[in-house]
Write a protein that holds these residues in place. Structure first.
Motif, short mmCIF file in Angstrom:
data_model
loop_
_atom_site.label_atom_id
_atom_site.label_comp_id
_atom_site.label_asym_id
_atom_site.label_seq_id
_atom_site.Cartn_x
_atom_site.Cartn_y
_atom_site.Cartn_z
N VAL A 12 -19.29 11.29 -12.12
CA VAL A 12 -18.14 11.04 -11.40
C VAL A 12 -17.25 10.29 -12.52
CG1 VAL A 12 -17.00 9.81 -9.47
CG2 VAL A 12 -18.98 10.69 -9.00
N ILE A 13 -16.18 11.07 -12.88
CA ILE A 13 -15.35 10.36 -13.96
C ILE A 13 -13.91 10.60 -13.56
CG2 ILE A 13 -14.73 12.65 -15.03
CD1 ILE A 13 -15.84 11.01 -17.67
N GLY A 14 -13.04 9.64 -14.24
CA GLY A 14 -11.63 9.47 -14.07
C GLY A 14 -10.91 10.63 -14.64
N LYS A 18 -12.64 12.32 -21.54
CA LYS A 18 -13.31 13.37 -22.40
C LYS A 18 -14.96 13.38 -21.87
CE LYS A 18 -14.67 15.12 -26.86
NZ LYS A 18 -14.80 14.75 -28.42
N ILE A 19 -15.33 14.40 -21.61
CA ILE A 19 -16.79 14.44 -21.21
C ILE A 19 -17.51 15.65 -21.81
CG2 ILE A 19 -16.47 13.52 -18.79
CD1 ILE A 19 -16.64 16.31 -17.88
N SER A 80 -10.16 16.81 -21.69
CA SER A 80 -9.48 15.83 -20.76
C SER A 80 -9.60 16.36 -19.25
CB SER A 80 -7.82 15.84 -21.12
OG SER A 80 -7.11 15.10 -20.20
N ALA A 81 -10.47 15.60 -18.48
CA ALA A 81 -10.86 16.20 -17.47
C ALA A 81 -9.91 16.01 -16.25
CB ALA A 81 -12.17 15.18 -16.87
N THR A 113 -17.68 15.41 -10.86
CA THR A 113 -16.51 14.91 -9.85
C THR A 113 -15.58 14.23 -10.67
OG1 THR A 113 -17.82 14.84 -7.69
CG2 THR A 113 -15.71 13.79 -7.76
N VAL A 114 -14.14 14.92 -10.54
CA VAL A 114 -13.24 14.14 -11.29
C VAL A 114 -12.27 13.39 -10.44
CG1 VAL A 114 -11.35 14.44 -13.13
CG2 VAL A 114 -13.49 15.90 -13.26
#
Lengths: 115, 115
Positions: A12-14, A18-19, A80-81, A113-114
């Motif tokens: 889970v990321i904002g 970058k991922i 850039s998610a 999940t963004v």
């Protein structure tokens, strides 16, 4: 037991981060693939590689990028998610290098999940 | 463009009932055909595959599939399902020539077996 490993399993990321989703296989397969899977939908091929330094975009347009510097490693990166990137990402490999195609070995997937 | 169609999106059966899941593909040349299964919380696994020869192929766990070239079909069957067969099932196809290894998947069929 699958010989292809994906990490992380859940993320889970904002928005804007970058991922990199990791995928590694220990079978020496030359072909590797990334699929995107949404609930109730078919798997869509987003990237594939036939060997080191070989990468191609798949049938489904994706803002992600991949690299293949080593045979066993095929990471996927989102610079850039965005919330639209929320999905499950499946990595797969196939071999042997030439001859008959035996089908894929899949990893367990990364559910992204963004927010 | 190549495509795979699975007509049954959600199937509910009682234990010991017979199963048939439909799969049709669109491609004019010779193909390799696959059925994959995804048990809850697990990775996709190969159930069975067809490359050539006997159009009736047997896979793991008592599953079988029949390739009918004239109907572009590769239906999956099992005479008597068990609760443990509850899973999502995906049909997939790839052209026999070219050895590209790029699999085209159907939307999947969710099978729920009631004990």
């Amino acid at each position: 037991e699958a010989d292809i490993y994906q990490t992380p399993r859940y993320l889970v990321i904002g928005t804007g981060k970058k991922i990199t989703l990791e995928c590694s296989q220990t079978m020496g397969h030359d072909k590797m693939y990334w699929y995107q899977q949404d609930p109730g939908m078919e798997l869509h091929l987003i990237h594939y590689s036939y060997g080191v330094n070989s990468t191609e975009k798949g049938d489904l347009s994706s803002e992600s990028t991949v690299s293949r510097i080593r045979t066993e490693h095929f990471p996927l990166t989102l610079e850039s998610a965005r919330p639209s990137h929320t999905s499950q990402y499946l990595c797969a490999s196939s071999g042997p290098g030439t001859g008959e195609f035996y089908g894929y070995t899949f990893g367990s997937g990364t559910r992204l999940t963004v927010v | 463009a190549q495509s795979v169609s699975q007509h049954n999106h959600h199937v509910i059966l009682s234990e010991a009932a017979s199963l048939e899941l439909g799969c049709n593909y669109s491609y004019g040349g010779t193909v390799n055909l696959f059925w994959y299964v995804q048990y809850p919380g697990q990775h996709l696994q190969l159930l069975l595959k067809y490359f050539s020869g006997d159009p009736l192929v047997k896979g793991i766990k008592g599953f079988e599939a029949e390739f009918i070239k004239s109907k572009f079909s590769f239906n999956l069957r099992k005479p008597s399902v068990q609760w443990s067969d509850t899973a999502e099932y995906f049909c997939a196809v790839t052209p026999s020539s070219g050895n590209t290894g790029k699999l085209i998947f159907g939307q999947g069929t969710t099978l729920q077996v009631k004990p």
